[in-house]
Structures are given as structure tokens and as C-alpha cells.
Design an enzyme around this catalytic site. Structure first.
Site, PDB file in Angstrom:
ATOM      1  N   ARG A  17       0.805  -1.221   0.000  1.00  0.00           N
ATOM      2  CA  ARG A  17       0.000   0.000   0.000  1.00  0.00           C
ATOM      3  C   ARG A  17       0.838   1.272   0.000  1.00  0.00           C
ATOM      4  O   ARG A  17       0.557   2.212  -0.740  1.00  0.00           O
ATOM      5  CB  ARG A  17      -0.901   0.008   1.245  1.00  0.00           C
ATOM      6  CG  ARG A  17      -1.980  -1.032   1.175  1.00  0.00           C
ATOM      7  CD  ARG A  17      -2.751  -1.110   2.469  1.00  0.00           C
ATOM      8  NE  ARG A  17      -3.891  -2.021   2.305  1.00  0.00           N
ATOM      9  CZ  ARG A  17      -4.732  -2.332   3.272  1.00  0.00           C
ATOM     10  NH1 ARG A  17      -4.571  -1.811   4.478  1.00  0.00           N
ATOM     11  NH2 ARG A  17      -5.735  -3.141   3.056  1.00  0.00           N
TER      12      ARG A  17
ATOM     13  N   ARG B 285       0.679  -1.676   8.284  1.00  0.00           N
ATOM     14  CA  ARG B 285      -0.185  -2.829   8.524  1.00  0.00           C
ATOM     15  C   ARG B 285      -0.520  -3.502   7.206  1.00  0.00           C
ATOM     16  O   ARG B 285      -0.821  -2.847   6.223  1.00  0.00           O
ATOM     17  CB  ARG B 285      -1.479  -2.391   9.203  1.00  0.00           C
ATOM     18  CG  ARG B 285      -2.418  -3.530   9.487  1.00  0.00           C
ATOM     19  CD  ARG B 285      -3.674  -3.065  10.187  1.00  0.00           C
ATOM     20  NE  ARG B 285      -4.472  -2.157   9.375  1.00  0.00           N
ATOM     21  CZ  ARG B 285      -5.253  -2.546   8.370  1.00  0.00           C
ATOM     22  NH1 ARG B 285      -5.319  -3.817   8.024  1.00  0.00           N
ATOM     23  NH2 ARG B 285      -5.950  -1.655   7.694  1.00  0.00           N
TER      24      ARG B 285
END
Lengths: 644, 260, 262
Positions: A337, A442
Site C-alpha cells: 500500500r 499494517r
């Protein structure tokens, strides 16, 4: 003071088992003599409340929404990881542990992460038993899908609404305990302070959001399960009500705040359309499995696109830059991401952004539709495409989607030890509210896992140890500490109500968001951060002079609620900037422009920054003090992330 | 509170009563229409009058008839009880109500039911009550030559006040003496207002059953992917079209065609 | 307007709290972008009200992406506005046209008392869930997730019922203010799955009993709830609930014990 994370000794795989045995137990008959306060009813809060009540403790559960079911965990789309290895593809507890540690860019504790991977399998079993309708295969067994950052298929899901289904599962377990009289739930109640007695957390102060009543609640322990602080950026994928107030007030009562600069920016969100925008909507990362990300090769073409002179479809193949595929041939559009987000930002800064605002790149399904047919694409992503059409009024079957990164999750949070206890005894933090398991970044489908792990399978053990040690002596709100803290809250509320300037709290929030996004967003520089600090301090001063709050305390007052939250966000914003300034390395979601490889990738500095930053509040307008918890890696070898 | 009392005091229990009484009344409609088709036979009311006589004098049918009256009353009573409860559930209404996707009939069951109830009072007052409890309906004598099958008719004035009917055979001629309800039908349906009332009421019946029949199945919990469409079909074609049309055809037919 | 923005007239229900009477107040919403969501349009109105020192219009909202179920609003005669299958927060202003008058009312039901202005108290829904909307398993000690195979069609159907967001649009849409679509969705979800079987009949009874106690109206199968449900929960759920409840009450032999708490 030294920070003791209380990681159990021994081999990694045996730490948790051994620790569970070493923890003190509370006699079953004594459990009902303990009162536990749990703030927040998301995955962590609801699962903890239900599990502790099942054990026999008396639980008081608080949420600011009108029902425990509304907590923002409900909005998680993608799925939940578990090392079940149902697919026979080589998954294991160790592999999930390894992927998570690596994905977090080696800024999380080995012990915590291993435990997370270990109990992940129990979570799935628990949720299935509750009646959570996970996706299944025709044979009737659970289905899995793969997710970014891993090479095995271990993500369990319930269409695009996994968070909703898991939360409703936890909510149902909570309801059962409410019905049994073991949990008393306080809805539309906002926690505004923690009460400490002799250094131990013994209760909270709340405001009833209907009557305005400021009330005190006593308990043997206080669990904060209040989520993350993405809304410090004003625009994020969080719910409007998501706020940092509970965690921040706890911080101001002594709880250390860790790694606040670690924020996750999700690459595939629907771009901003104008100043009116109140929140951003995320579209599942899974879109990148078939969509190709591109921007125009030249600024000139981008300009024409922005003006609407030409359409995306009319841009020739040669004039398109599939920048992720170009720069990362191995992972292509499936880079993590943070990498995908940062590259989109670079395109925009390069003048090659598209859409009316110029703050977007394309995510194109034309090839996928050609290859698979429109029906197959519809079957896979139909709900996401519908959502996109709904919001933008554009048809992604005909035109490429426009996407842009948005703040999505915050890895930082209250510092906790292995037992999820903050440095204030009796005060615990669970779920996104704590900092513990995700390091600097994360992985997808790990947030739900951590929230439920903390609530169902960790806190029921670790809390007992503390309770057994302090004993069941009742805590009473008549203690002067309660009256004193309550008075502090009343004073704070009155101070807010006295604000009669010219600018709404929402406008301050928007300003704060601009500062944070600009200087403490996807890429951070020393210079920018220093500038941001000054801007935030000025904003804070201006807020307390010129903000406007209407109405009174003794009624439903959204203006007051918002002002209180924005005031806390401003203070947090300053700490985030301090933390980002201090961390002169790039890691995970924290990209310092000064620390990058020759290829422009994030460069960690393990020598100097392999530690958890824990900030201590020392008084209003005083600089916070940094404590470091060194990260010790016994099992994994630290390597530079490489997705090329 | 006993289990049954509790059940039928619950919202779903009350709805079940509505559904079951409604379905029972639906079955009655089939029987009623079947018998009344005799009105279309050109026998000067012979068949119809004999049928009417049979219905009123065969004890088991009489028992069923009282169950039927009870069902109508219970259906109406529970409709009122439920409506009151529903009104209480929304004490303050909306200022604006848009056209919703719900069918008109489903939203106006109370109105349609009220029309039907008023109709039933008129209808039963006209026929059933006058037939059973007054002397307004005269007697008729039908003589059928059993050899030829020819039937002749004449008015009959009973000797005894409590005479109801008789069937006898003399010289190979069957003599049937019954109340001439048919004449009553002819008289009533020569009045355009009655014809209109009947036609309107049957319109109401159509819409009431269009929703009511399938709704009863839902209320009773009988839905099935395979059979529910059939229930819809029956509710629509049999109960909302054929039956109301059949009933409405009678007054129209008598008014325009068969004027006695 | 030349830039495509709109000027609108809002008729909004204002009511200080449950104890005081309310009334409609008219506001102008000016220069509204068609890209705004309905709630963002209200944000704009509220910002100007606040700056004038007036109290902003109170309405419930949170996630603003159609999943938390917190937002409500009865807009021009429709719960969640005129478009199907979405919540108010997903309703965009391009649905309306320049110069339009929009009437905004709260959900109307005796069981949903008004909190303030457009916000209502839906705690009745929570109490119904608390009465039995769960599978009674404690944390830990459960079988492996794959121990019971569940046919995909059953899992999918249970999921369809489980997507209910508890917003209350069904109650708002129903002419009888009935909550049966909401209640039946949970009964159906758990009634379909093997995990829910042990308590299937008990659950139907306790949830229906609580629903009745809360003062919701009765279902007349009009289907208005299904038409207005933002998650398109099917009316069939209600029939399933009826079946479970009536089977339990009329045909199941086992006695129903309500557990005693104290």
C-alpha cells in the site's frame, strides 16, 4: 523511567503458552466482585466485553454511537487473516508472523506478532461458531482469498463486508451478556477523562450526549478500545465520529503515546471532488488484482484530461505510463500500500495527475474486461464498481476509475506491554487504539485479526493477572479523585462552550487536515515538518481564541462534541509531527524524503531507529518527552523490503 | 397466561388469525360461486331455489354456515384490533409521503375490507335474512314430468305458516315446493343501484384478495421458492379475477339480459 | 446556476427534545454542488447556522459510506431519499434539481422517540437483539471452523439476511411502523445456519416477544420495507420468521424456559 514490554522469555513459539501459565488467575467466585470499564464497542471492545462478561466479571461498556453495532470496525471490507493453511499452500503460524513482521517494516515486537499469528486460527473458529456467514466453497468449507503482502491464500472474508459481519458477531456475543445482566451498555456516551488513584486507573468521566450530564464510573480496570486517529487528517476513510479523545485524554493522564507518525495511506480511494467533502471512501485493495494503474506520460496530456478536453479512453497506449508496472516489474500493480500510494502522489506532484482537481491517477479495467469479459469483472468487483458509480456518476466499465490515496489506518497508538497494559497500571488499550502489532505498516486483513485477538483471546488472560494482584476491594466514585477529575472535565467543557469567535470547529479541523496531509502525509521532510509544527501551534492558539461553539451543555450538542474532538486532534497533530521529525528514517507508512535508496525507495535505519517511540505528556504546552523501547529481533533477520 | 393465549395475543398470532380466517373465507367463495352459477341456468330458478333450500336445511351445512359467520366477524374484529395497534405504532404521521412501491391494494386492505363488510350486511339482509326470517320471499311449486323431463312452475301458497319445503311424487310427476329466492334475485337485480353496489363490492373483493390471498400464505409462513409463484398465480387469477368477475356477472346479467 | 451548483429550499423538522413539540423550519441551501452527498449539504447549512449563532440541525450519521446504519432521514417521503438500495449518506445531490424544495423528517414511530431534530432513539432495536439475536457460545472451546460444512447457497442466503445495518428504514417506510423486516433478518440468518439451530425456536419467540413489547406495528406484507431497505433485505425473511415463530408456538413440544436473571 524504563519501559518494560514484559515479553516472556523462551523460544518464540512457546512464549504465549508459557506466559498464560505464569499469569495469575482470579477465582471464579471472585470474578463477580470486579468491575471492568470498556470504552468502545468495535471489534476489540465488543469482543473483550463479551469475553470478560462470560468469565464472570461485571462489565460497563461505553460507546458514543446510538448502538454498539455502529462502531467503525463495521466498515472494514476485505477480510481477516488466519494461519489455518486450509488451502495447503504452505501457510503456517510462523509464515503469518513473518509476513506481518516484514510487512510492518521490522518495527513491531516479535513476541506480540507471533502471538497474534498464533491465536488467529482461534478467531475464525470463534466467529464461525457465532454464525458469522463467511464465504464458502461449493463443498461447504470456508473459502479464502489472497491479499497484498503475502504469497499464500489465508484471508477469510464475507463478501466485501467482512468487518460488518465480524462486528455483528461480536455485537451478538455482547448482546447475550447484556441480556444475562453481566454487561451494562451506555450508548451515546462519550468518555472525556480517565480517573487515576495512586497511579492506577480506577474509572472514567463521561458525558451523556443526550442530557449533557457529566458522570463518573468506577472500575478495577479501564480498557480503551477506541480505535485510531486517522481523522487527524480531517479527510480519511474513518467515520465522522471516529476520534482520538479517549486515547488523548488518557495520554494526558500519563499513558505514553507510541509511534504516532505511523499512519497508513490506502492507495485505492475515490478522489476528493471539492472542499465540501467530509470523508473519503475506500475501495478494496483487491481491485489492483485486475486493474492497471497509469498516468499520462506528459504534463500536456494530463492538462487536457483535467480540462475535460479529451477523455481517458482517447489517450493512446504510447502516451500512458503504467508507472507501477514500469518501476516494479515483479510485483507490478500489487506492490504494498505505501509504495503504491507514494507513487501516485509522485505522479500528481509531477503535474501528471488527472480528474478535475488533478489529484488522481487512473485505475484501468479495459484490459481485464477484454481478457475476462465484462460479466466476469462484474461478478468479481460489481459491488465496488456500483459504489464508484454511485459516488462519482462515472461508469468504470467504460472509463478508467480515478483513484487517489487516503488515510486509512493508524499503526501508532497508546503504548502497551505484552499484556496490553499501558504504562498506567489498570489502564489497557486494545485494537487500533494501541500501537502494538503492525509496526510501521499494517498488512491488509490484519486489523480485524488484531482487534479480535486482543479482545477474545489476549485480554481475558492478561487482565486476570492484574486483577488478581490488586484484589477485589470495591472502587467507589466517592473517592475525591473522581470529583477532581470530573471538575476538570466540567471546566474543559465550559471553556469550549465559552468560545464565541468566528470560525466553526469543523473549519479548524479542515485546516488541521490540510497541514497534516501536506507535511505529515505520504512523504515527510525535516523542513516541512518544522513548518507544520509552527502552523499547528498557531492553529491551536487561534482555535482557543476564535472558534465558535453554540448551544449549551445540557442538551444534544454536536457543536460542542466536535469542538472537543478537534481540540484534541490539534494537540495530537503536533505530537505526530514531533514523532515524524524525530524518526529520521523511512519505514513503512512513514517516508522521510531524506532517507531513501538510490531508486527512491524507503530506507530504514536499523542502527539508530529500531525502537518504539513512546511519548510522555509533561503538561500543557510543554514538549513531550521521548522514551525508547528497543526492539529485539531474535528470530527474523532484518532486511530491506524489496518489491521490485 | 396460557401458551395459546400468549400466542394469539402476539402480533404474529393475531396475524395468523387474520390469515386463517381469510383463507377459510376464500374457500367459501369458491363454493358460493359454484352454487350461484345455477343462476345462469334457464330453468326459472328451479335449480337455484332447490340449492338455496338445501343450503338452509341440511344441518352440517348450517353448522358450517355459522362457522363462516363467525369467521367473518373474527376477521373484521381482528382487523380493527390490529389497525388500532398499527395506528398507535405511528402516533405522528409524515408530512410528505411519496408514492411507494407497495401495491395500492396492500395499503388499503382496511378500506377494501370495510366496503366488503358493508356489502355483506346489505347482501345478507337482502337475501339470507329475508329468506330465513321474513315472509317476504314467496313459495314456488315446480312440477317435473319424470317421463318427459318437462318442468312447469306456479306460485304456491302454503297452508301452514311454518311450511318450509316439500318434495313429493304424484303420477310420475315430481312436485317440489320451495321458497322462490330466485324471484328475489330478479327483483333485486332489476334495480340499477343494487347492481352498482354489487359490482363495486366485487371490485373491492378483487383487490382485497389480490393482496390478501398471497399475504395470508406469507403470514402463515408458507413461502417456498417453487410454490410461492403458484400461490401468487392462484391469488391473482382465481381470487382476484375469476371469482369477482363471476359474482359481478350475476347482477349485470340479470339487469341487462334476464329480467325474469 | 452556471457552475452546475444548485439553490434549494429545505423544510426541516426541528424539535429540541422528546419532551417538547416540534415544527418544520424552512432553510435555504445555496450554491450546493451536485457532487456533495446529502449529509455534506446539511453540513454546509449547519456551518452557516453555527456562524450565525443558531443551533445546527441535529441528525445521526457516522461512517458516511452506507454501512454503519447510523444515518436516517425521511427525505421527500422516502426513508434515505428517493434512490433505491442506498443510505442517506450515499445519496448525492445530483439526484435533486435546482430550485427544488426538500422536506426532511425524522423516522416516525412510537418505538423510535425523537432525540433531537432529525435524530431518533433506536435502542428498541438493540433490546430486540439482546433478547435472542445470538448463538449462545462462549469464547473458546468451539469446534474448528471447517468442522461443519455449510452449503454455499445456505451461507450466501444467511449472508443476505446478515447484511442488515439496523438503520430502521423498514420501520420508517412501513405504514404500520412494523419492525418485522429487521427482526426477521436476524432470525433468518441464524435460523438458516447450522450454528443457529439449537436455539432457533427459542430465539424466534424471545425476539418476537420483545418486538411486540417495544410497540412496533404489525406486518401487512405490503413490501414497502423491502422496497426502501438500503441493503435490499427480502420480504421472504418475514415469512421465515412467521414460520419459525408459529411452529415454535403451535407445534414444538419442548417447553420454553426463559432463563432467570438476578
Amino acid at each position: 523511567m524504563s519501559l518494560d514490554a514484559k515479553i516472556p522469555q523462551g523460544p518464540l513459539a512457546e512464549k504465549w503458552s508459557k506466559h498464560k501459565f505464569d499469569l495469575k488467575l482470579v477465582n471464579p467466585a471472585n470474578k463477580r466482585k470486579y468491575d471492568i470499564i470498556i470504552v468502545g464497542t468495535g471489534l476489540a471492545g465488543a469482543s473483550a466485553a463479551a469475553s470478560l462478561a462470560e468469565l464472570g466479571y461485571n462489565v460497563k461498556s461505553f460507546c458514543f454511537q446510538d448502538s454498539p453495532r455502529r462502531a467503525h470496525s463495521i466498515a472494514a471490507q476485505g477480510g481477516i487473516n488466519a494461519a489455518k493453511n486450509y488451502q495447503n499452500d504452505g501457510d503456517s503460524v510462523y509464515r503469518l508472523f513473518y509476513d506481518t513482521i516484514k510487512g510492518g517494516d521490522y518495527r513491531a515486537r516479535e513476541g506480540n506478532v507471533y502471538r497474534l499469528a498464533e491465536v488467529s486460527v482461534n478467531i475464525i473458529d470463534q466467529c464461525v461458531a457465532q454464525g458469522v456467514p463467511f464465504a464458502r466453497e461449493y463443498g461447504g468449507l470456508l473459502d479464502n482469498r489472497s491479499f497484498g503482502g503475502s504469497q499464500v491464500s489465508r484471508t477469510f472474508y464475507a463478501r466485501g463486508q467482512t468487518g460488518q459481519q465480524l462486528l455483528l458477531g461480536a455485537y451478538s456475543a455482547l448482546n447475550r451478556q447484556i441480556h444475562a445482566g453481566k454487561v451494562k451498555v451506555y450508548t451515546r456516551t462519550e468518555m472525556l477523562d480517565v480517573v487515576t488513584i495512586d497511579g492506577h486507573a480506577k474509572g472514567i468521566v463521561t458525558r451523556n450526549m443526550i442530557t449533557g450530564a457529566i458522570e463518573t464510573h468506577a472500575g478495577h480496570a479501564v480498557l480503551l478500545c477506541t480505535g485510531g486517529y486517522s481523522n487527524v487528517f480531517y479527510l480519511s476513510t474513518n467515520a465522522i465520529g471516529s476520534n482520538v479523545t479517549a486515547a488523548w485524554r488518557a495520554h494526558k493522564r500519563g499513558a505514553f503515546f507510541s509511534n504516532p507518525c505511523y499512519t497508513q495511506i490506502h492507495p485505492t480511494c475515490i478522489p476528493v471532488t471539492g472542499d465540501h467533502q467530509s470523508k473519503l471512501t475506500l475501495m478494496s485493495e483487491s481491485l489492483r488484482n485486475d486493474g492497471r494503474v497509469w498516468a499520462p506520460k506528459t504534463v500536456a496530456i494530463a492538462e487536457q484530461l483535467r480540462k475535460g478536453a479529451i477523455k481517458a479512453n482517447e489517450v493512446k497506449e504510447d502516451d500512458r505510463d503504467y508507472f507501477l508496472e514500469r518501476k516494479y516489474p515483479a510485483f507490478g500493480n500489487l506492490v504494498p500500500r505505501d509504495v503504491a500510494s507514494r507513487n501516485a502522489k509522485e505522479m500528481v506532484e509531477d503535474g501528471r495527475g488527472v480528474g478535475g482537481s488533478g489529484f488522481a491517477v487512473f485505475l484501468d479495467f479495459a484490459d481485464a474486461i477484454k481478457r475476462l469479459g465484462e460479466d466476469t469483472v462484474r461478478a468479481k468487483y460489481g459491488n465496488l464498481f456500483d459504489m464508484y458509480i454511485q459516488i462519482t456518476d462515472e461508469n468504470p466499465y467504460k472509463q478508467p476509475m480515478r483513484i487517489y490515496p487516503a488515510v486509512h489506518y493508524t499503526m501508532g497508538g497508546l503504548w502497551v506491554d505484552y499484556n496490553l497494559s499501558t504504562n498506567v497500571p489498570g489502564l489497557y488499550a486494545l485494537g487500533e487504539c494501541n500501537f502494538s502489532d503492525h509496526g510501521a505498516n499494517r498488512l491488509g486483513a490484519s486489523a480485524l485479526m488484531q482487534g479480535l485477538s486482543d479482545g477474545y483471546f489476549v485480554i481475558p488472560y492478561t487482565l486476570g493477572d492484574y486483577l488478581a494482584k490488586i484484589g477485589p476491594k470495591p472502587v467507589d466514585t466517592k473517592h475525591p479523585a473522581f470529583e477532581k477529575t470530573k471538575q476538570d472535565v466540567v471546566d474543559h467543557v465550559n471553556k469550549l462552550l465559552a468560545l464565541n469567535g468566528t470560525k466553526t470547529a469543523e473549519a479548524y479541523h479542515r485546516d488541521l487536515g490540510h497541514i497534516m496531509w501536506e507535511y505529515c502525509g505520504m512523504a515527510r521532510t525535516e523542513e516541512g515538518l518544522k513548518k507544520a509544527k509552527g502552523l499547528i501551534q498557531a492553529l491551536k492558539a487561534d482555535f482557543w481564541k476564535n472558534a465558535k461553539v453554540v448551544g449549551e451543555n445540557e442538551e444534544v450538542n454536536a457543536s460542542l462534541e466536535r469542538a472537543g474532538r478537534v481540540a484534541d486532534f490539534i494537540e495530537l497533530g503536533e505530537l505526530m509531527v514531533d514523532d515524524a521529525l524525530m524518526r529520521r528514517e523511512s519505514c513503512g507508512g512513514h517516508f522521510r524524503v531524506e532517507s531513501q535508496t538510490e531508486d527512491g525507495e524507503a530506507k530504514r535505519d536499523d542502527e539508530n531507529f529500531a525502537f518504539v517511540a513512546a511519548w510522555e505528556f509533561r503538561g500543557e504546552n510543554q514538549p513531550e518527552v521521548l522514551h525508547k523501547e528497543e526492539l529485539v529481533f531474535e528470530s527474523v533477520h532484518l532486511s530491506q523490503r524489496n518489491y521490485a | 397466561m396460557s401458551e395459546f393465549k400468549q400466542t394469539f395475543n402476539s402480533s404474529l398470532g393475531k396475524k395468523l388469525i387474520m390469515a386463517l380466517t381469510g383463507l377459510f373465507l376464500c374457500t367459501f367463495l369458491i363454493v358460493h360461486l359454484g352454487g350461484n352459477l345455477l343462476l345462469f341456468s334457464k330453468d326459472n330458478g328451479f335449480g337455484f331455489n332447490v340449492y338455496a333450500n338445501f343450503l338452509t336445511h341440511f344441518p352440517p351445512i348450517e353448522v358450517v354456515a355459522y362457522i363462516l359467520y363467525l369467521a367473518i366477524l373474527v376477521h373484521a374484529l381482528y382487523a380493527i384490533i390490529l389497525t388500532i395497534k398499527n395506528r398507535k405504532a405511528r402516533p405522528v404521521g409524515y408530512a410528505v409521503q411519496a408514492k411507494s412501491d407497495a401495491t395500492w391494494s396492500s395499503k388499503n386492505m382496511g378500506l377494501l375490507g370495510s366496503i366488503l363488510f358493508v356489502f355483506l350486511v346489505i347482501h345478507m339482509g337482502d337475501f339470507w335474512f329475508k329468506y330465513k326470517y321474513t315472509n317476504e320471499v314467496n313459495f314456488k311449486e315446480y312440477r317435473t314430468d319424470l317421463a318427459t323431463g318437462q318442468t312447469t312452475e306456479s306460485t304456491y301458497t302454503p297452508a301452514a305458516a311454518d311450511f318450509s319445503h316439500s318434495v313429493s311424487t304424484e303420477n310420475n310427476v315430481e312436485i317440489v315446493r320451495v321458497k322462490d329466492l330466485h324471484a328475489r334475485v330478479v327483483k333485486t337485480f332489476s334495480n340499477i343501484w343494487y347492481v352498482l353496489i354489487y359490482v363495486i363490492a366485487m371490485g373491492a373483493l378483487s383487490f382485497h384478495l389480490l393482496h390478501g390471498f398471497q399475504s395470508a400464505f406469507r403470514t402463515a409462513g408458507w413461502v417456498h421458492r417453487k410454490y410461492t409463484p403458484i400461490v401468487y398465480g392462484i391469488g391473482c387469477w382465481v381470487f382476484a379475477v375469476i371469482i369477482p368477475l363471476g359474482f359481478a356477472a350475476m347482477p349485470v346479467y340479470y339487469y341487462f339480459v334476464n329480467r325474469g | 446556476m452556471s457552475n452546475g451548483n444548485m439553490n434549494l429550499t429545505l423544510k426541516v423538522w426541528r424539535q429540541k427534545n422528546a419532551q417538547t413539540a416540534g415544527k418544520f423550519v424552512t432553510y435555504k441551501a445555496e450554491n450546493i454542488s451536485p457532487d456533495m452527498s446529502f449529509l455534506e449539504m446539511l453540513d454546509v447549512v449547519n456551518e452557516s447556522l453555527t456562524l450565525k449563532g443558531d443551533e445546527p440541525i441535529n441528525f445521526d450519521h457516522d461512517c458516511r459510506e452506507g454501512i454503519c446504519g447510523m444515518c436516517s432521514l425521511y427525505i421527500n417521503g422516502h426513508p434515505h431519499g428517493p434512490k433505491r438500495g442506498i443510505t442517506t449518506c450515499q445519496l448525492h445531490m445530483r439526484t435533486f434539481h435546482d430550485g427544488e424544495t426538500i422536506t426532511i423528517e425524522p423516522w416516525r414511530a412510537a418505538a423510535f422517540p425523537i432525540v433531537k431534530d432529525l435524530a431518533v432513539d433506536r435502542a428498541a432495536f438493540d433490546r430486540i437483539q439482546q433478547a435472542g439475536g445470538y448463538v449462545s457460545v462462549n469464547t473458546g472451546g468451539v469446534p474448528d471452523g471447517n468442522a461443519i460444512a455449510i452449503p454455499k447457497v445456505i451461507a450466501d442466503e444467511a449472508f443476505n439476511s446478515a447484511t442488515c445495518i439496523g438503520c430502521g428504514a423498514c420501520v420508517a417506510a412501513c405504514k404500520n411502523a412494523s419492525a418485522m423486516l429487521f427482526v426477521s433478518a436476524k432470525i433468518t440468518q441464524l435460523g438458516l445456519l447450522p450454528q443457529g439451530q439449537p436455539e432457533r425456536y427459542r430465539r424466534a419467540q424471545s425476539m418476537v416477544a420483545q418486538m411486540d413489547e417495544e410497540g412496533f406495528g404489525n406486518c401487512t406484507n405490503t413490501g414497502a420495507c423491502e422496497a426502501e431497505c438500503p441493503k435490499e433485505i427480502k420480504l421472504t425473511n418475514i415469512a421465515r420468521m412467521n414460520n419459525d415463530y408459529l411452529s415454535a408456538k403451535l407445534f414444538r413440544e419442548e417447553e420454553i424456559h426463559e432463563e432467570q436473571h438476578g
